[in-house]
Design an enzyme around this catalytic site. Structure first.
Site, short mmCIF file in Angstrom:
data_model
loop_
_atom_site.label_atom_id
_atom_site.label_comp_id
_atom_site.label_asym_id
_atom_site.label_seq_id
_atom_site.Cartn_x
_atom_site.Cartn_y
_atom_site.Cartn_z
N ASP A 177 0.81 -1.22 0.00
CA ASP A 177 0.00 0.00 0.00
C ASP A 177 0.85 1.27 0.00
O ASP A 177 2.04 1.26 0.33
CB ASP A 177 -1.02 -0.01 1.15
CG ASP A 177 -0.39 0.09 2.53
OD1 ASP A 177 0.26 1.11 2.79
OD2 ASP A 177 -0.56 -0.83 3.33
N LYS A 178 0.22 2.36 -0.37
CA LYS A 178 0.92 3.62 -0.60
C LYS A 178 1.68 4.09 0.63
O LYS A 178 2.76 4.70 0.52
CB LYS A 178 -0.10 4.69 -1.03
CG LYS A 178 0.52 6.00 -1.47
CD LYS A 178 -0.53 6.94 -2.04
CE LYS A 178 0.10 8.23 -2.56
NZ LYS A 178 -0.90 9.12 -3.19
#
Length: 258
Positions: A118-119
């Site tokens: 995830d970011k």
């Protein structure tokens, strides 16, 4: 406006499924290819592709209106990169996202990420042009290990560790038993064999903890090591041999390597 395939003619010379074709030429995995078809992003000879459709090398196949080069059985070089993804970079091939990992890496050949990180997380993400390998790594039943370093917002206690190991109710299921080891007052390492969406963050939240730092350091036999953040390297021959063994693929790519 594109029309559906009915009435379109196609060559019958050595046809293969469209998703295999796209995997063989390094566009995406087979599962991603099927998603592209469902989204109406692929055409074959000017007609919208259909799930399960077979194609041949002499047909014009386009993704988002752009012709795809190569064909079935193409001897392209196998690529498998180890990337140290920084925070803020998104594991997507979508060019509309300015933070997409493909543009960030800037690799001269077409590759795509194996799964997601995830970011807000950093660390190891594999990138490849081998769709079949990607599918084997991501297939849930194979239970391939992924290891992470995690920092949380309050001291890690025995009750927390025991709950993480045993399984935590998230996303209408209970996570698989996993390995967890405390490494500091606020830190621990965890080895997962599944990949639920934002799994570690959700597990911690369910136990009233909040993740403040998350870094993936291993996928199967591939370790991040001291690779600098934002950098990448190609896997070693030894790493490639072992990952093929772990996925049961043996020397399936031997004749395709250059």
């Amino acid at each position: 406006m594109e029309k559906r395939r009915s009435g379109c003619e196609s060559s019958q010379n050595e046809p293969v499924r469209l998703n295999k074709y796209l995997s063989d030429v390094g566009i995406c995995s087979r599962r991603q290819a099927d998603r592209y078809v469902e989204e109406g992003r692929i055409t074959v000879d000017g007609c919208l592709a259909e799930l399960g459709q077979k194609v041949t090398p002499d047909q014009k196949i386009c993704l988002d209106g752009k012709a795809i080069s190569g064909g079935t059985g193409v001897n392209h070089r196998r690529i498998l990169l180890v990337v140290n993804k920084p925070k803020g970079i998104v594991c997507t091939t979508q060019k509309k996202d300015p933070d997409n990992i493909v543009d960030f890496i800037g690799y001269p050949e077409r590759i795509y990420p194996v799964g997601r990180l995830d970011k807000d997380s950093e660390g190891l993400i594999l990138m490849t042009n081998d769709g079949e390998l990607m599918d084997e790594i991501l297939r849930a039943r194979n239970r391939h290990e992924k290891e992470y370093e995690v920092r949380v917002n309050k001291p890690v206690g025995d009750r927390f560790l025991k709950a993480m190991v045993s399984g935590v109710p998230i996303l209408d299921t209970v996570t698989r038993p996993c390995k967890v080891r405390k490494t500091g007052t606020f830190t621990f390492r965890i080895i997962l064999t599944q990949g639920l969406n934002r799994q570690i963050r959700r597990m911690c939240e369910a136990l009233d903890y909040r993740v403040v730092g998350l870094r993936r350091i291993r996928v199967m036999n591939i370790r991040l090591g001291d690779l600098p953040v934002g950098s990448y390297r190609e896997v070693t021959p030894e790493e490639l041999f072992e990952i093929d063994r772990l996925t049961g693929r043996g020397t399936s790519w031997k004749s395709k390597n250059v």
